[in-house]
Design an enzyme around this catalytic site. Sequence first.
Site, PDB file in Angstrom:
ATOM      1  N   ASN A   1       0.686  -1.314  -0.128  1.00  0.00           N
ATOM      2  CA  ASN A   1       0.167   0.083  -0.008  1.00  0.00           C
ATOM      3  C   ASN A   1       0.818   1.093   0.026  1.00  0.00           C
ATOM      4  O   ASN A   1       1.959   1.422   0.580  1.00  0.00           O
ATOM      5  CB  ASN A   1      -0.906  -0.117   0.950  1.00  0.00           C
ATOM      6  CG  ASN A   1      -0.405   0.008   2.506  1.00  0.00           C
ATOM      7  OD1 ASN A   1       0.406  -0.894   2.743  1.00  0.00           O
ATOM      8  ND2 ASN A   1      -0.951   0.626   3.527  1.00  0.00           N
TER       9      ASN A   1
ATOM     10  N   CYS B   1      -4.207   0.619  -2.484  1.00  0.00           N
ATOM     11  CA  CYS B   1      -3.994  -0.511  -1.720  1.00  0.00           C
ATOM     12  C   CYS B   1      -3.059  -1.561  -2.382  1.00  0.00           C
ATOM     13  O   CYS B   1      -2.621  -1.414  -3.515  1.00  0.00           O
ATOM     14  CB  CYS B   1      -5.439  -1.262  -1.591  1.00  0.00           C
ATOM     15  SG  CYS B   1      -6.669  -0.682  -0.824  1.00  0.00           S
TER      16      CYS B   1
ATOM     17  N   GLU C   1      -3.180  -4.591  -2.984  1.00  0.00           N
ATOM     18  CA  GLU C   1      -3.561  -5.743  -4.015  1.00  0.00           C
ATOM     19  C   GLU C   1      -3.538  -4.724  -5.643  1.00  0.00           C
ATOM     20  O   GLU C   1      -3.145  -5.610  -6.594  1.00  0.00           O
ATOM     21  CB  GLU C   1      -5.016  -6.011  -3.728  1.00  0.00           C
ATOM     22  CG  GLU C   1      -4.917  -6.818  -2.319  1.00  0.00           C
ATOM     23  CD  GLU C   1      -5.442  -5.893  -1.121  1.00  0.00           C
ATOM     24  OE1 GLU C   1      -4.839  -4.841  -1.139  1.00  0.00           O
ATOM     25  OE2 GLU C   1      -6.253  -6.665  -0.487  1.00  0.00           O
TER      26      GLU C   1
ATOM     27  N   CYS D   1     -10.234  -4.645   0.317  1.00  0.00           N
ATOM     28  CA  CYS D   1     -11.256  -3.948   0.338  1.00  0.00           C
ATOM     29  C   CYS D   1     -12.556  -4.068  -0.736  1.00  0.00           C
ATOM     30  O   CYS D   1     -11.846  -4.751  -1.574  1.00  0.00           O
ATOM     31  CB  CYS D   1     -10.970  -2.419   0.549  1.00  0.00           C
ATOM     32  SG  CYS D   1     -10.317  -1.784  -1.002  1.00  0.00           S
TER      33      CYS D   1
ATOM     34  N   CYS E   1     -10.862  -2.993  -4.033  1.00  0.00           N
ATOM     35  CA  CYS E   1      -9.992  -3.963  -4.719  1.00  0.00           C
ATOM     36  C   CYS E   1     -10.774  -5.193  -5.247  1.00  0.00           C
ATOM     37  O   CYS E   1     -10.142  -5.593  -6.176  1.00  0.00           O
ATOM     38  CB  CYS E   1      -8.796  -4.288  -3.790  1.00  0.00           C
ATOM     39  SG  CYS E   1      -7.603  -2.746  -3.396  1.00  0.00           S
TER      40      CYS E   1
HETATM   41  N1  THU Z   1      -5.139  -1.496   2.574  1.00  0.00           N
HETATM   42  C1  THU Z   1      -4.526  -2.326   1.654  1.00  0.00           C
HETATM   43  O1  THU Z   1      -3.476  -2.011   1.138  1.00  0.00           O
HETATM   44  N2  THU Z   1      -5.274  -3.483   1.378  1.00  0.00           N
HETATM   45  C2  THU Z   1      -6.268  -3.845   2.128  1.00  0.00           C
HETATM   46  O2  THU Z   1      -6.870  -5.125   1.692  1.00  0.00           O
HETATM   47  C3  THU Z   1      -7.112  -3.079   2.891  1.00  0.00           C
HETATM   48  C4  THU Z   1      -6.643  -1.587   3.180  1.00  0.00           C
HETATM   49  C5  THU Z   1      -4.508  -0.305   2.901  1.00  0.00           C
HETATM   50  C6  THU Z   1      -4.906   1.222   2.453  1.00  0.00           C
HETATM   51  C7  THU Z   1      -4.522   1.931   3.359  1.00  0.00           C
HETATM   52  O3  THU Z   1      -3.108   2.135   3.044  1.00  0.00           O
HETATM   53  C8  THU Z   1      -4.366   1.155   4.649  1.00  0.00           C
HETATM   54  O4  THU Z   1      -4.569  -0.021   4.104  1.00  0.00           O
HETATM   55  C9  THU Z   1      -5.629   1.594   5.497  1.00  0.00           C
HETATM   56  O5  THU Z   1      -6.727   1.345   4.912  1.00  0.00           O
END
Ligand code: THU
EC number: 3.5.4.5
Length: 141
Positions: free
Chosen positions: A49, A60, A62, A94, A97
């Site tokens: 992320n 994110c 993913e 999320c 994603c």
């Molecule tokens: N985030 C991800 O990278 N993947 C997920 O599956 C959930 C959330 C990140 C986005 C943000 O940088 C942090 O986690 C908090 O939401």
Amino acid sequence: MGDSELPAEIKKLIEQSQEAKTHAYCPHSKFHVGASLLTKDGKVFNGCNVDNVSHSMSICAERCAFFKAISEGHRDFKAIAVASDMADKFISPCGACRQVMYELGGKDLEVYLTKPDLSWKRTTMEELMPLPFDEFKVASK
Ligand code: THU
């Protein structure tokens, strides 16, 4: 499926997602996430992320992994592993994603939700994204 049944390439993918997590740029969320995406021909693209002070600009792990792979010419994917620092809960993608992963990875993409101790839960995009908006299928790949 017990740990002994996990194919070697998936076990490695899970380890790689933990490593990818260490590159997370998350000064705002303080939530480290890693994702490792395996192509059908055995290549791995790692993502993390990347936060931004303008929060909606954050990406994110993913989507980072998928966009890296697509931008390097890859279209066929077998599995993705996702890692976070949560010891008592499997990280789960999320909604945004899930939409992207469904379109780029397809309903049969294997998704491994993991914990820092390398324990995992296997699911698929079909399970994560029921009743998808997938009218993109009429467009060319
Ligand atoms: N985030 C991800 O990278 N993947 C997920 O599956 C959930 C959330 C990140 C986005 C943000 O940088 C942090 O986690 C908090 O939401």
